[in-house]
Design a protein around this motif. Structure first.
Motif, PDB file in Angstrom:
ATOM      1  N   VAL A 134      43.886 -28.573  49.348  1.00 55.65           N
ATOM      2  CA  VAL A 134      44.887 -28.059  48.410  1.00 55.65           C
ATOM      3  C   VAL A 134      44.839 -26.544  48.345  1.00 55.65           C
ATOM      4  CG1 VAL A 134      45.612 -27.993  45.997  1.00 55.65           C
ATOM      5  CG2 VAL A 134      44.883 -30.150  46.998  1.00 55.65           C
ATOM      6  N   SER A 135      46.009 -25.931  48.447  1.00 54.29           N
ATOM      7  CA  SER A 135      46.202 -24.513  48.135  1.00 54.29           C
ATOM      8  C   SER A 135      47.202 -24.453  46.975  1.00 54.29           C
ATOM      9  CB  SER A 135      46.738 -23.738  49.340  1.00 54.29           C
ATOM     10  OG  SER A 135      45.803 -23.718  50.384  1.00 54.29           O
ATOM     11  N   VAL A 136      46.821 -23.813  45.899  1.00 54.49           N
ATOM     12  CA  VAL A 136      47.588 -23.885  44.655  1.00 54.49           C
ATOM     13  C   VAL A 136      48.399 -22.610  44.452  1.00 54.49           C
ATOM     14  CG1 VAL A 136      47.444 -24.130  42.148  1.00 54.49           C
ATOM     15  CG2 VAL A 136      45.863 -25.401  43.628  1.00 54.49           C
ATOM     16  N   VAL A 152      41.373 -22.312  38.511  1.00 54.91           N
ATOM     17  CA  VAL A 152      41.510 -23.084  39.749  1.00 54.91           C
ATOM     18  C   VAL A 152      40.772 -22.385  40.887  1.00 54.91           C
ATOM     19  CG1 VAL A 152      43.155 -23.952  41.466  1.00 54.91           C
ATOM     20  CG2 VAL A 152      43.661 -24.190  39.033  1.00 54.91           C
ATOM     21  N   ALA A 153      40.873 -21.059  40.940  1.00 53.56           N
ATOM     22  CA  ALA A 153      40.125 -20.311  41.960  1.00 53.56           C
ATOM     23  C   ALA A 153      38.624 -20.493  41.752  1.00 53.56           C
ATOM     24  CB  ALA A 153      40.493 -18.833  41.899  1.00 53.56           C
ATOM     25  N   GLY A 154      38.200 -20.575  40.489  1.00 54.41           N
ATOM     26  CA  GLY A 154      36.791 -20.777  40.193  1.00 54.41           C
ATOM     27  C   GLY A 154      36.259 -22.113  40.679  1.00 54.41           C
ATOM     28  N   LEU A 155      37.159 -23.066  40.884  1.00 47.23           N
ATOM     29  CA  LEU A 155      36.763 -24.363  41.435  1.00 47.23           C
ATOM     30  C   LEU A 155      36.691 -24.352  42.965  1.00 47.23           C
ATOM     31  CD1 LEU A 155      38.891 -26.729  39.155  1.00 47.23           C
ATOM     32  CD2 LEU A 155      36.406 -26.429  39.107  1.00 47.23           C
ATOM     33  N   GLY A 156      37.091 -23.223  43.556  1.00 48.32           N
ATOM     34  CA  GLY A 156      36.986 -23.086  45.004  1.00 48.32           C
ATOM     35  C   GLY A 156      38.270 -23.304  45.768  1.00 48.32           C
ATOM     36  N   PRO A 158      41.983 -22.180  47.201  1.00 47.37           N
ATOM     37  CA  PRO A 158      42.801 -20.991  47.441  1.00 47.37           C
ATOM     38  C   PRO A 158      43.963 -20.970  46.447  1.00 47.37           C
ATOM     39  CG  PRO A 158      42.443 -22.246  49.469  1.00 47.37           C
ATOM     40  CD  PRO A 158      41.982 -23.118  48.346  1.00 47.37           C
ATOM     41  N   VAL A 159      44.261 -19.792  45.912  1.00 44.98           N
ATOM     42  CA  VAL A 159      45.340 -19.683  44.927  1.00 44.98           C
ATOM     43  C   VAL A 159      46.249 -18.512  45.272  1.00 44.98           C
ATOM     44  CG1 VAL A 159      43.968 -20.709  43.069  1.00 44.98           C
ATOM     45  CG2 VAL A 159      44.004 -18.220  43.342  1.00 44.98           C
TER      46      VAL A 159
END
Length: 308
Positions: A134-136, A152-156, A158-159
Motif C-alpha cells: 500500500v502507498s497512501v 500512516v508514515a509512522g507505520l512504515g 509510503p505516503v
C-alpha cells in the motif's frame, strides 16, 4: 447580546448537552434554541449544524456564525451577510478520532480483513496474498490530513499529499492543483479529506477514477458531496477502484434502498469517523462570543474566499 442554536437534526439530548456547557460558562447568557426562537432581533451569534436554508435572513442583527463542527460547507452553501465572519471547531480529539478511523481503513485494506471475514463465514482457509502493498495518498493536508500522513508514515507506509495550492515546505511528498495525475500515479489507496468547495463538489467522479492506478482503494471521510455516488460502482466493476470505505454520503442517513448497502466491496459507516465533542467545542464558541463582545480577534475563523 444573544446566542441561538440552530441544529434541527440533533437530538434533544445533544442540544441539552451543548446548552449545559454554554450556561456553565456564562449563566446569564441570553440563549435561544431552534425552533423556539422568540426574539430574533436579540440574536447576534448563531451556532449552526445542518440548519434550514435561508434562516439566517431572519436575524437582522447577526454578527457571527459558528459551525458546531469542523466543517463549514453547510454554512457556505447558504446565504449569510457578507460582512459576518464564520468560525469552525478545531479539536485535537477530532483529529485523534479521524486519524484512527483512517488508519483502521488502511490496515484493513493492507491485511485484507474484509476478505478474511468472508472466508471465516464460508470456512475457507486461504493463505494467498495476506498483505497488499500500500502507498497512501491523502487529498487535503490541513490539520486532519497532515496528522493522517504523519501516523500512516509512522507505520512504515509510503505516503503522498495532495492539495489545492503549493506549499513552500511540507514534511511529506506533496502535489497540488493540476498535478493530480502525478499524485495518483504514486498511490493505490486514496483518502479524501478535501474541504468542500465549488471546485471539489463531485471531485470523486468517473474521470478521477480512470486516472487512478488499477485497483486503487478509496476512503472518503470528508463530505458526501465530494463523491458522485453513481460513478463509484461502475468504477469498481471496471477495476479502476477495488473497493471503498465510506463514512459520508450525499443524503444521510443513507437510504435503505441505496446500492452501497448491498455491494460487497463497499463498507458503509454512519458518519462516525470523527464526532464533535461538545465539551471541547462549546468553550471555543463561547471564547469567540466573548472576543466579539470585547472587539478582540476571533479564533478558528475561516476564509470565505477559500471556503474553509
Amino acid at each position: 447580546m444573544g446566542l441561538a442554536i440552530i441544529a434541527p437534526n440533533k437530538s434533544a439530548e445533544e442540544i441539552n448537552a451543548w446548552t449545559g456547557v454554554f450556561k456553565e460558562i456564562n449563566p446569564t447568557l441570553d440563549l435561544q434554541v431552534f425552533p423556539d426562537i422568540k426574539d430574533k432581533e436579540a440574536v447576534e451569534v448563531v451556532v449552526l449544524w445542518q440548519h434550514p436554508k435561508g434562516i439566517l435572513h431572519d436575524f437582522p442583527n447577526l454578527r457571527l456564525v459558528c459551525s458546531m463542527g469542523s466543517g463549514v460547507d453547510h454554512i457556505m452553501a447558504d446565504y449569510y451577510p457578507e460582512n459576518v465572519p464564520v468560525t469552525r471547531i478545531v479539536d485535537p480529539r477530532l483529529t485523534f478520532s479521524m486519524t484512527n478511523y483512517v488508519v483502521m481503513g488502511v490496515l484493513n485494506f493492507h491485511r485484507q480483513i474484509l476478505r478474511y471475514i468472508k472466508d471465516n463465514q464460508s470456512k475457507t482457509w486461504d493463505m494467498s496474498q495476506p498483505e497488499i502493498p500500500v502507498s497512501v495518498g491523502v487529498m487535503g493536508v490541513g490539520e486532519l490530513g497532515g496528522d493522517v500522513l504523519d501516523k500512516v508514515a509512522g507505520l512504515g507506509f509510503p505516503v503522498v499529499g495532495y492539495g489545492n495550492s503549493p506549499k513552500s515546505s511540507f514534511r511529506h511528498p506533496y502535489y497540488y492543483g493540476n498535478q493530480l495525475q502525478d499524485f495518483l500515479n504514486e498511490v493505490n489507496l486514496v483518502v479524501c479529506l478535501l474541504p468542500l468547495t465549488p471546485k471539489t463538489v463531485g471531485f470523486l467522479n468517473k474521470d478521477f477514477f480512470k486516472k487512478c492506478q488499477k485497483g486503487t482503494y478509496l476512503i472518503n471521510v470528508a463530505r458526501g458531496k465530494h463523491l458522485l455516488e453513481e460513478d463509484l460502482i461502475p468504477a469498481i466493476n471496471e477495476g479502476f477502484i477495488s473497493g471503498a470505505l465510506l463514512d459520508v454520503f450525499q443524503k444521510e442517513p443513507l437510504p435503505a434502498a441505496h446500492p452501497f448497502w448491498e455491494h460487497d466491496k463497499i463498507t458503509v459507516t454512519p458518519h462516525i469517523a470523527s464526532i464533535t465533542n461538545h465539551k471541547a467545542a462549546a468553550p471555543q464558541i463561547m471564547e469567540n462570543y466573548n472576543n466579539l463582545m470585547a472587539g478582540k480577534p476571533l479564533i478558528n475563523q475561516i476564509s470565505k474566499t477559500q471556503g474553509y
